[in-house]
Design an enzyme around this catalytic site. Structure first.
Site, mmCIF file in Angstrom:
data_model
loop_
_atom_site.group_PDB
_atom_site.id
_atom_site.type_symbol
_atom_site.label_atom_id
_atom_site.label_comp_id
_atom_site.label_asym_id
_atom_site.label_seq_id
_atom_site.Cartn_x
_atom_site.Cartn_y
_atom_site.Cartn_z
ATOM 1 C CG ASP A 66 -2.225 0.732 1.021
ATOM 2 O OD1 ASP A 66 -3.276 0.066 0.971
ATOM 3 O OD2 ASP A 66 -2.214 1.973 0.911
ATOM 4 C CG ASP A 102 1.734 5.140 -6.468
ATOM 5 O OD1 ASP A 102 0.885 4.490 -7.101
ATOM 6 O OD2 ASP A 102 1.804 6.382 -6.506
ATOM 7 C CB VAL A 103 -0.725 -0.185 -7.378
ATOM 8 C CG1 VAL A 103 -0.681 -1.039 -6.134
ATOM 9 C CG2 VAL A 103 -1.900 0.794 -7.365
ATOM 10 C CG ASN A 108 -8.301 -4.619 -2.901
ATOM 11 O OD1 ASN A 108 -9.513 -4.771 -3.108
ATOM 12 N ND2 ASN A 108 -7.841 -3.875 -1.904
ATOM 13 C CE1 TYR A 121 -13.527 3.136 -8.181
ATOM 14 C CE2 TYR A 121 -15.807 2.709 -8.771
ATOM 15 C CZ TYR A 121 -14.686 2.393 -8.038
ATOM 16 O OH TYR A 121 -14.708 1.328 -7.161
ATOM 17 C CE LYS A 180 -12.439 -0.306 -9.255
ATOM 18 N NZ LYS A 180 -11.483 -1.252 -8.652
ATOM 19 C CB THR A 185 -14.325 0.615 2.616
ATOM 20 O OG1 THR A 185 -14.652 1.282 1.384
ATOM 21 C CG2 THR A 185 -14.617 -0.860 2.482
#
Ligand code: NAD
Length: 264
Positions: A44, A70-71, A97, A162, A166, A197
């Site tokens: 993360d 950092d992905v 994820n 977003y 997705k 969340t």
């Protein structure tokens, strides 16, 4: 079966790299995978959150390490994979994820914001796959899980970027499943509905009248409540385990009935 009689070995000795595991769904999945015998690498941006996840796992008597990544950053993803191999010698499960949400109309979004969102939500999967698949091929197999969304299949106001990211995750998953099936690498995604969340609350609070949006969102969930991160983790556990040996290229929807149709 009573909890104390269950054997928690669905992922015994598997090595799992989970991104975005400092919070929410990723944290719940990291805890569940570790409780089922996996050794987990918590990756993360948020180092404090990642340490807390590791602490929760080790306090429960299970195994995990944290790695800063950092992905969206190629070098950091490569380093996270290298750290996993250095620590555990292999990698059985990659769970892509981590993601970010931005509530904006496209006309108000900067090019930098668009590029950042696409890099965090989509390019990250390219990077993870690029660096993990060679290890999985060498090992003779593995499992890749991507976190998609009900918004992979349905539009949502003020969330076009977003939703586009997705939507891409769902079809990327299918194509990767085709590319890697012959290497015994299964690739699936999970499509959560509204899960309690920080990201969900951030999305709701971005609207001018959050209380009204929350009420509307709840009303759209046929089971009458938001989901818990632990419920999504159970779906991830199934897909990552041998119970799903015949499952690849699918999206497992966990949404309380959200996509089933309109409630009246
Ligand atoms: P969350 O905000 O609780 O957790 C997201 C985590 O990702 C955080 O720990 C954050 O630090 C990390 N992260 C963000 N950008 C990163 C980056 N560039 N590099 C590394 N880590 C980064 O959110 P969540 O709800 O648990 O989200 C997890 C996944 O579930 C996401 O892919 C999200 O799109 C998806 N999802 C969530 C919901 C929901 O209602 N919560 C619904 C559908 C899908």
């Amino acid at each position: 079966m009573p909890e104390n009689m269950r054997d928690h070995t669905k992922l015994q000795n598997r090595i799992a790299l989970i991104t975005g595991a400092a919070s929410g769904i990723g944290r719940a999945t990291a805890e569940l995978f570790a409780a089922e015998g996996a050794r987990v690498v918590v990756a993360d941006l948020d180092d404090a959150g990642a340490s807390e996840t590791v602490q929760r796992i080790t306090q429960a008597g299970n195994k995990a390490i944290a790695v800063h990544a950092d992905v969206s950053n190629a070098a950091q993803v490569e380093a996270a994979v290298a750290r996993t191999i250095e620590a555990y010698g292999r990698i059985d499960i990659l769970h892509n994820n981590a993601a970010m949400f931005l509530a904006k109309f496209l006309e108000d979004m900067s090019e930098t914001e668009w590029d950042r969102l696409m890099a965090v939500n989509l390019k990250s999967i390219f990077l993870g796959v690029k660096h993990v698949v060679p290890h999985m091929k060498r090992q003779g197999g593995g499992c890749i899980l991507n976190t998609a969304s009900v918004e992979s299949f349905l539009g949502q106001p003020m969330s076009a970027a977003y939703v586009a990211s997705k939507g891409a995750v769902a079809l990327l998953t299918k194509s990767l499943a085709l590319d890697y099936a012959r290497f015994n690498i299964r690739v699936n995604c999970i499509a959560p509905g509204a899960v309690e969340t920080p990201m969900m609350w951030k999305a709701i609070n971005a609207f001018p009248d959050p209380a009204a949006v929350e009420k509307l969102e709840r009303a759209h969930v046929p089971i009458g409540r938001f989901l818990r991160p632990e419920e999504i983790a159970q779906a991830a556990l199934y897909l990552a385990s041998d119970a799903a040996a015949g499952v690849t290229g699918t999206a497992l929807v966990v949404d309380g009935g959200y996509l089933a149709g309109y409630m009246v």
